[in-house]
Design a protein around this motif. Structure first.
Motif, PDB file in Angstrom:
ATOM      1  N   LEU A 600      17.908  16.740 -29.840  1.00 18.92           N
ATOM      2  CA  LEU A 600      18.391  15.859 -28.786  1.00 18.92           C
ATOM      3  C   LEU A 600      18.397  16.609 -27.458  1.00 18.92           C
ATOM      4  O   LEU A 600      18.453  17.840 -27.442  1.00 18.92           O
ATOM      5  N   PRO A 601      18.350  15.889 -26.333  1.00 21.26           N
ATOM      6  CA  PRO A 601      18.389  16.566 -25.025  1.00 21.26           C
ATOM      7  C   PRO A 601      19.649  17.429 -24.897  1.00 21.26           C
ATOM      8  O   PRO A 601      20.703  17.066 -25.428  1.00 21.26           O
ATOM      9  N   PRO A 602      19.541  18.580 -24.225  1.00 23.72           N
ATOM     10  CA  PRO A 602      18.389  19.065 -23.463  1.00 23.72           C
ATOM     11  C   PRO A 602      17.380  19.884 -24.267  1.00 23.72           C
ATOM     12  O   PRO A 602      16.460  20.442 -23.684  1.00 23.72           O
ATOM     13  N   GLU A 603      17.569  19.993 -25.581  1.00 24.44           N
ATOM     14  CA  GLU A 603      16.586  20.717 -26.395  1.00 24.44           C
ATOM     15  C   GLU A 603      15.229  20.022 -26.333  1.00 24.44           C
ATOM     16  O   GLU A 603      14.189  20.665 -26.336  1.00 24.44           O
ATOM     17  N   SER A 604      15.239  18.705 -26.279  1.00 26.25           N
ATOM     18  CA  SER A 604      14.022  17.928 -26.125  1.00 26.25           C
ATOM     19  C   SER A 604      14.141  17.086 -24.861  1.00 26.25           C
ATOM     20  O   SER A 604      15.208  17.009 -24.251  1.00 26.25           O
ATOM     21  N   ARG A 605      13.037  16.462 -24.488  1.00 26.45           N
ATOM     22  CA  ARG A 605      13.049  15.531 -23.365  1.00 26.45           C
ATOM     23  C   ARG A 605      12.711  14.147 -23.875  1.00 26.45           C
ATOM     24  O   ARG A 605      11.896  13.987 -24.783  1.00 26.45           O
ATOM     25  N   MET A 606      13.342  13.157 -23.277  1.00 26.78           N
ATOM     26  CA  MET A 606      13.126  11.779 -23.690  1.00 26.78           C
ATOM     27  C   MET A 606      12.744  10.928 -22.496  1.00 26.78           C
ATOM     28  O   MET A 606      13.149  11.201 -21.362  1.00 26.78           O
ATOM     29  N   ALA A 607      11.975   9.892 -22.778  1.00 22.04           N
ATOM     30  CA  ALA A 607      11.641   8.873 -21.788  1.00 22.04           C
ATOM     31  C   ALA A 607      12.014   7.522 -22.362  1.00 22.04           C
ATOM     32  O   ALA A 607      11.794   7.257 -23.554  1.00 22.04           O
ATOM     33  N   SER A 608      12.595   6.677 -21.532  1.00 20.54           N
ATOM     34  CA  SER A 608      13.035   5.351 -21.950  1.00 20.54           C
ATOM     35  C   SER A 608      12.096   4.302 -21.367  1.00 20.54           C
ATOM     36  O   SER A 608      11.806   4.316 -20.158  1.00 20.54           O
ATOM     37  N   LEU A 609      11.624   3.388 -22.222  1.00 26.77           N
ATOM     38  CA  LEU A 609      10.780   2.272 -21.803  1.00 26.77           C
ATOM     39  C   LEU A 609      11.527   0.984 -22.117  1.00 26.77           C
ATOM     40  O   LEU A 609      11.906   0.746 -23.275  1.00 26.77           O
TER      41      LEU A 609
END
Length: 689
Positions: A600-609
C-alpha cells in the motif's frame, strides 16, 4: 434614393448605413474585405514557443508562432500572450524565442502581448513540467495553479521598488538545541548545502519561532525561503514570529484571505526579487522565490495540502521536486509524522530531526486512555457525555485554567438510530441518514432535508430515537449543564473559529483543526469519540486520528506543570498507545512497515480512475499498461458519483513512472479522438477507502 449610383463603394456604404434600404434592394452588393495590414516578423529570433492554455491531454506541448516586429521588445520569455488557436483567441505563456521552427507550414503571428511583465520564471516552468508529468496532468493545468490571475490595475501601477535590505544576522539556535541534529540542520542551511529533513516538532507554542529561525538562517546566507502551511491561522502565527525576529518587510504573505489585488501585489514583489521569503498556504508552493535555498511544508498530513483541482498535486511532492531542481534544502515538519515522511527517512533521502525521549517527557502532557461508555454499540444507557475519569480531569483542570474538549463531529445529533433495535434511522424518501439540528427541531434527512416527524423503524416498528453520534453543539449543551458556573466557548462547526482564548477557566469545545491557542496552555484536554475517528473506512484513518489528537494535545501544558489529556478510545489501539507515549515517529515507522507488507502507499503508487463503466473500458483499451501494473476493481464510486465506478491501478514505486506515462498517453488518445464519457484520473489519491 433610387438605387442608381455610379460608385459601388458609395452604394455599399449607403446600404450598410440604411437597413431598410438594404431590405428593398433587389441585387445584393458584393462584400468588400479590407486588406489586413501586412505584419513582418521580428528580425532576431522570430519564433516564439508558447504554452497554450488548453487543458487537453493531446495538446500538452508548446506551439510555435511568429513574433511580430512591433512587439519584439516586449515579447520576452515568461510574459502572457494571446494567440489564435483552433479558430479562437486563447491565453498562453511565451516560453522561449528561437531562430527557426521545425514546423514545415506557415506560422501564425502572436495576436497580442498581454503584459510585458515576465510572470513565469524559468525555474517555476521546469517544476511545473515535472509536476505535470508526475501526476499525469497537463502543463496548462499546473500553470493555472502556479501563476495567479492577472490584476491589471496592480500590474500597471508604478510599484516603488523596496529598498535593498542587507542580509540579516544569523539567528541564535534557541529552541533548536532541544532536537538531535537540530543545530546541524541549521548549519547546513546556512552553509548552502542541499539537505532534506523530516522534523518532528515538540509540543507547545514554540514551533512558529523555530520556523522563523530556520527562515532567518536561510536569509542570513543570502538565499530565499518558502514556508507552506495548511491554513491562514498557522500563517498568521508564523508571520508574527518572522516579523518579531527579523522585522517588517523581509517576507511576503500569500493567502487567499488577502484578496486578489493584495495577493497579486505581494506575488509581484516576490517575482521581481524584492522579497526573498514567502509564507503562505497551498497556492504558495509555486511562489517564484529567487535563489530558493529553503522549502518547508508544515503539517504535511493535513488534507488542505492536497490540491483539489487537476492534476491534484500535493505540497510535499511539489516542494520535494523544487528542492531537487533548484538545489534547496527541504524540511517536512509537524507535530505528527506521516507514513510518507517516514518513507523519506527510511530510504535515506531525508534525515530525521527529533528530540530525545527525555526531552519529550519534559514537554509533553500526561496522556491517559479511557474507553468509557462512549461507543454507541456498548450496552447500557449513557448517563452523561463524559465518563467519570474524564469528568474529574475536567473539574481539576478548570481550577487552574481552560480545558479543551475536541469533538470530531459538527452539528447537534448528526447520527440517530432506533432506540429499540439500534438500527440506523433512514429517510423514507431517499434513504439518507437522519439527524437532529437542535433539541427543538424534529429529526430531518441529512441528504434531502425532509422532516421525519412521524418516523417509524422499518425493522421493529419502534418510534423512539437515540443518538449514535453526538456533535459539537450537543456536547457544548451537555457540558454547560454538567459545569453550570463555567463558560462554554464553541469553536468550529456552525460557530466562528476562535484564534485564541485567555487563561481564565472555560470549556472550549472545538472540532479538529479549529482548536484555539490558550494563553499559558490548556490545563487539560478531553479527546472525545475516538471510535468515530479510528473507525473510518480509510487507509489513513489511524494516521489522521493521531495527527488530530497530537495537534490538540500539543496545546496542553507539560506534564510537570499539571497538563493532562484524556483520550476516549480503546487503549489497545496503536494510535492511542503512540499518543500515550507521545511517540509519533515510532507510530509512523510501524504504519509504514504494515503498509509495505500489504503493498500500500507509500510503498507503492496508485492511480484512481473514476467514470462510467463504458468510459473506463474505453480508457483501459487505450492504455498500454506495463505488465507490472495491477488493476483493482472496479467498484461503485459512491453516493456522490451515481452510475459511476472507480478503478485503482497499482504499481511499485520503482516501476510507477512507466505506469503514469501509459495513463497519460491513454488520456491523450481519448482526448484526441473525442471519446464520449469523462474519466477522472488522479495519481496518488489521498483517500483510498
Amino acid at each position: 434614393w433610387d438605387g442608381r449610383m455610379s460608385d459601388d463603394g458609395e452604394q455599399l456604404a449607403l446600404l450598410q448605413s440604411s437597413p431598410r434600404a438594404a431590405a428593398r434592394s433587389t441585387a445584393p452588393a458584393a462584400k468588400v474585405r479590407r486588406p489586413k495590414q501586412a505584419r513582418t516578423p521580428a528580425a532576431v529570433r522570430p519564433v516564439a514557443r508558447v504554452a497554450v492554455d488548453v487543458g487537453l491531454a493531446h495538446l500538452d506541448r508548446p506551439f510555435d508562432f511568429q513574433v511580430p516586429a512591433e512587439v519584439d521588445d516586449v515579447a520576452q520569455e515568461g510574459v502572457r500572450v494571446r494567440v489564435r488557436f483552433s479558430g479562437r483567441l486563447v491565453d498562453g505563456y511565451l516560453l522561449e524565442r528561437a531562430d527557426a521552427s521545425e514546423h514545415q507550414g506557415r506560422l501564425a503571428f502572436l495576436e497580442k502581448v498581454v503584459s510585458p511583465e515576465p510572470v513565469l520564471a524559468p525555474e517555476v516552468l521546469q517544476v511545473a513540467r515535472e509536476v505535470a508529468d508526475r501526476y499525469a496532468g497537463t502543463l496548462a493545468d499546473v500553470l493555472r495553479l502556479a501563476v495567479p490571475p492577472r490584476h491589471a490595475r496592480v500590474e500597471q501601477a508604478e510599484l516603488a521598488p523596496a529598498a535593498e535590505l542587507p542580509a540579516p544576522a544569523r539567528p541564535e539556535l534557541a529552541g533548536w538545541t532541544r532536537y538531535e541534529h537540530g543545530p546541524a540542520l541549521l548549519d547546513a542551511v546556512h552553509a548552502g548545502a542541499t539537505v532534506r529533513a523530516v522534523w518532528s516538532s515538540l509540543p507547545g507554542p514554540t514551533w512558529p519561532d523555530e520556523l522563523a529561525r530556520l527562515v532567518g538562517t536561510a536569509l542570513a546566507a543570502g538565499r530565499g525561503a518558502l514556508v507552506v502551511l495548511p491554513d491562514h491561522r498557522d500563517v498568521a502565527r508564523v508571520d508574527a514570529a518572522l516579523t518579531g525576529l527579523l522585522g517588517a518587510g523581509r517576507h511576503a504573505v500569500l493567502t487567499a484571505e488577502a484578496g486578489p489585488a493584495a495577493r497579486y501585489r505581494s506575488w509581484l514583489r516576490v517575482r521581481r526579487g524584492e522579497v526573498r521569503a514567502v509564507v503562505g498556504t497551498r497556492a504558495a508552493m509555486f511562489a517564484p522565490v529567487r535563489d530558493l535555498g529553503l522549502a518547508v511544508v508544515w503539517d504535511d498530513g493535513d488534507d488542505l495540502h492536497a490540491e483539489p483541482r487537476a492534476p491534484y498535486p500535493h505540497v510535499r511532492t511539489v516542494l520535494a521536486v523544487r528542492s531537487t531542481i533548484q538545489g534547496a534544502c527541504l524540511v517536512v515538519g509537524g507535530m505528527a509524522r506521516t507514513a510518507e515522511g517516514a518513507a523519506l527517512v527510511r530510504s535515506g533521502w531525508a534525515r530525521s530531526v527529533a528530540a530525545s525521549r527525555e526531552v519529550v517527557r519534559r514537554t509533553a502532557p500526561h496522556v491517559v486512555a479511557d474507553p468509557g461508555t462512549d461507543h454507541p454499540a456498548e450496552a447500557g444507557v449513557r448517563g452523561a457525555r463524559l465518563p467519570t475519569q474524564a469528568w474529574r480531569v475536567a473539574r481539576t483542570g478548570l481550577q487552574t485554567g481552560p480545558v479543551l474538549v475536541q469533538v470530531p463531529r459538527t452539528g447537534y445529533l448528526p447520527g440517530l438510530a432506533c432506540a429499540t433495535c439500534r438500527a440506523p434511522a433512514r429517510c423514507t424518501v431517499c434513504r439518507g441518514a437522519l439527524g437532529a439540528g437542535d433539541a427543538r427541531r424534529a429529526p430531518a434527512c441529512r441528504w434531502c432535508g425532509v422532516v421525519a416527524a412521524d418516523w417509524a423503524c422499518p425493522t421493529c416498528d419502534g418510534r423512539r430515537l437515540r443518538a449514535t453520534v453526538v456533535g459539537s453543539g450537543r456536547t457544548a449543551e451537555e457540558l454547560g449543564r454538567a459545569f453550570p458556573r463555567v463558560p462554554v466557548r464553541p469553536s468550529g462547526g456552525s460557530s466562528p473559529v476562535l484564534a485564541q482564548v485567555g487563561p481564565e477557566p472555560a470549556l472550549v469545545v472545538a472540532t479538529p483543526g479549529a482548536e484555539p491557542v490558550a494563553d499559558g496552555g490548556y490545563a487539560a484536554a478531553l479527546l472525545l469519540d475516538g471510535w468515530a475517528l479510528l473507525g473510518r473506512p480509510d487507509l489513513r484513518a489511524a494516521e489522521e486520528t493521531l495527527r488530530r489528537w497530537t495537534a490538540a494535545a500539543a496545546l496542553v501544558r507539560p506534564a510537570p506543570d499539571g497538563g493532562t489529556v484524556v483520550v476516549l478510545a480503546d487503549s489497545g489501539s496503536p494510535a492511542v498507545q503512540a499518543l500515550v507515549r507521545f511517540d509519533q515517529p515510532g507510530f509512523a515507522d510501524r504504519e509504514l512497515g504494515e503498509r509495505a507488507a500489504l503493498r500500500l502507499p507509500p510503498e507503492s503508487r496508485m492511480a484512481s480512475l473514476t467514470g462510467t463503466p463504458d468510459a473506463l473500458a474505453g480508457f483501459l483499451a487505450a492504455a498500454e499498461l506495463p505488465p507490472h501494473a495491477e488493476l483493482l476493481g472496479p467498484v461503485p464510486a459512491g453516493p456522490d458519483h451515481r452510475d459511476q465506478e472507480r478503478l485503482l491501478v497499482r504499481a511499485s514505486r520503482g516501476e510507477s513512472a512507466a505506469t503514469v506515462r501509459a495513463l497519460k498517453a491513454a488520456a491523450g488518445v481519448r482526448s484526441a479522438h473525442k471519446e464520449a464519457g469523462a474519466v477522472r484520473l488522479q495519481v496518488d489519491p489521498r483517500e483510498i477507502a
